[in-house]
Design a protein around this motif. Structure first.
Motif, mmCIF file in Angstrom:
data_model
loop_
_atom_site.group_PDB
_atom_site.id
_atom_site.type_symbol
_atom_site.label_atom_id
_atom_site.label_comp_id
_atom_site.label_asym_id
_atom_site.label_seq_id
_atom_site.Cartn_x
_atom_site.Cartn_y
_atom_site.Cartn_z
ATOM 1 N N PRO A 1 3.354 18.820 9.981
ATOM 2 C CA PRO A 1 2.809 20.066 9.896
ATOM 3 C C PRO A 1 1.861 20.212 8.682
ATOM 4 O O PRO A 1 1.599 19.299 7.671
ATOM 5 C CB PRO A 1 3.963 21.119 9.653
ATOM 6 N N LEU A 2 0.787 21.285 8.788
ATOM 7 C CA LEU A 2 -0.564 21.369 7.899
ATOM 8 C C LEU A 2 0.258 21.641 6.648
ATOM 9 O O LEU A 2 -0.237 21.413 5.530
ATOM 10 C CB LEU A 2 -1.193 22.040 8.431
ATOM 11 N N ASN A 3 1.303 22.743 6.687
ATOM 12 C CA ASN A 3 1.755 23.104 5.314
ATOM 13 C C ASN A 3 3.349 22.547 5.486
ATOM 14 O O ASN A 3 3.727 22.380 6.355
ATOM 15 C CB ASN A 3 1.840 24.416 5.399
ATOM 16 N N ASN A 4 3.819 22.474 4.166
ATOM 17 C CA ASN A 4 5.336 21.841 3.790
ATOM 18 C C ASN A 4 5.489 20.374 4.477
ATOM 19 O O ASN A 4 6.628 20.061 5.032
ATOM 20 C CB ASN A 4 6.103 23.001 4.460
ATOM 21 N N ARG A 5 4.594 19.676 4.159
ATOM 22 C CA ARG A 5 4.537 18.223 4.720
ATOM 23 C C ARG A 5 5.794 17.755 3.968
ATOM 24 O O ARG A 5 6.380 16.728 4.652
ATOM 25 C CB ARG A 5 3.381 17.403 4.411
ATOM 26 N N VAL B 1 1.030 -1.014 -0.110
ATOM 27 C CA VAL B 1 -0.130 -0.082 -0.152
ATOM 28 C C VAL B 1 1.012 1.186 0.080
ATOM 29 O O VAL B 1 1.767 1.184 0.676
ATOM 30 C CB VAL B 1 -0.753 0.091 1.260
ATOM 31 N N THR B 2 0.698 2.080 -0.810
ATOM 32 C CA THR B 2 1.443 3.356 -0.949
ATOM 33 C C THR B 2 0.575 4.615 -0.407
ATOM 34 O O THR B 2 -0.467 4.615 -0.702
ATOM 35 C CB THR B 2 1.937 3.675 -2.241
ATOM 36 N N VAL B 3 1.199 5.561 0.572
ATOM 37 C CA VAL B 3 0.297 6.579 1.185
ATOM 38 C C VAL B 3 1.200 7.872 0.675
ATOM 39 O O VAL B 3 2.312 7.804 1.155
ATOM 40 C CB VAL B 3 0.437 6.400 2.767
ATOM 41 N N PRO B 4 0.747 8.571 0.029
ATOM 42 C CA PRO B 4 1.335 10.020 -0.316
ATOM 43 C C PRO B 4 1.711 10.995 0.771
ATOM 44 O O PRO B 4 1.020 10.912 1.630
ATOM 45 C CB PRO B 4 0.275 10.632 -1.539
ATOM 46 N N VAL B 5 2.793 11.457 0.726
ATOM 47 C CA VAL B 5 3.205 12.097 1.689
ATOM 48 C C VAL B 5 2.463 13.445 1.962
ATOM 49 O O VAL B 5 2.394 13.836 3.036
ATOM 50 C CB VAL B 5 4.679 12.593 1.350
ATOM 51 N N ASN B 6 2.040 13.998 0.820
ATOM 52 C CA ASN B 6 1.187 15.246 1.277
ATOM 53 C C ASN B 6 0.038 14.909 1.810
ATOM 54 O O ASN B 6 -0.853 15.797 2.071
ATOM 55 C CB ASN B 6 0.742 15.742 -0.269
ATOM 56 N N SER B 7 -0.449 13.877 2.057
ATOM 57 C CA SER B 7 -1.684 13.492 3.015
ATOM 58 C C SER B 7 -1.698 13.088 4.373
ATOM 59 O O SER B 7 -2.382 12.787 5.073
ATOM 60 C CB SER B 7 -2.550 12.592 2.183
ATOM 61 N N ILE B 8 -0.280 12.924 4.581
ATOM 62 C CA ILE B 8 0.126 12.001 5.944
ATOM 63 C C ILE B 8 -0.016 13.334 6.952
ATOM 64 O O ILE B 8 0.577 14.304 6.853
ATOM 65 C CB ILE B 8 1.460 11.635 5.981
#
Length: 185
Positions: free
Chosen positions: A164-168, A63-70
């Motif tokens: 953090p919410l920005n710059n994940r 399973v791959t989880v995109p970094v931008n959604s973690i």
């Protein structure tokens, strides 16, 4: 010459590949924008974290989880030989503390206390005919062994990252080296 180097490097590249069916040791839990995913850590790529839903990795279970959604990532490594290592840590703590209860003298007269001298003193103190010496060595050795065992059991390999919410992506790039220490390949 370049062709010879390429041919010689080919076996190294073949062995560097990951073989399916290898047991994964690191449990991972990722809380993302779309929900929570748990499994076993495989690797961290440039833009995603790859995990397996089963303990033995195969291509169909990844399973791959995109970094931008973690949002949050928690990892914990399980060691297979934990009981054996714990027994060794307890024994080492016992030997060191029981050996220091009474220095029976420098055996080889070099002015330093070596591990084998501590071992000899711990055995001599634990089996001494003097009841007070034997009880002191056993109590202090047991306390030192227990303290070393508790310290070992409390020190586990855990990582907990809150993104953090920005710059994940930038935060992930900073921590990726630390995460990939737990990758199997």
């Amino acid at each position: 010459m370049k062709a010879l180097l390429l041919i010689l490097a080919f076996p190294v590249c073949c062995f560097a590949q990951y073989t399916p069916g290898t047991k994964l040791q690191t449990k991972i839990r990722i809380t993302s924008d779309s929900g929570t995913v748990t499994g076993y850590f495989v690797a961290g790529s440039d833009s995603s974290v790859i995990l397996s839903s089963t303990k033995r990795y195969s291509t169909g279970t990844s399973v791959t989880v995109p970094v931008n959604s973690i949002r949050e990532l928690r990892m914990k490594t399980k060691e297979e030989s934990r009981f054996g290592v714990a027994a060794g840590v307890f024994s080492l703590g016992f030997i060191l503390t029981a050996g220091l209860t009474k220095n029976s003298g420098d055996i080889d007269n070099d002015g330093k206390t070596s591990f084998f001298e501590l071992l000899f003193t711990a055995i001599e103190g634990s089996t001494s005919s003097n009841r007070r010496r034997r009880n002191t060595a056993l109590i202090v050795g047991g306390a030192g062994g227990t303290l070393a065992l508790v310290a070992y059991l409390l020190s586990s390999n855990k990582i907990s990252l809150v993104f953090p919410l920005n710059n994940r992506k930038r935060y992930y790039d900073e921590k990726r080296g630390e995460l990939n220490k737990y990758a199997k390949f």
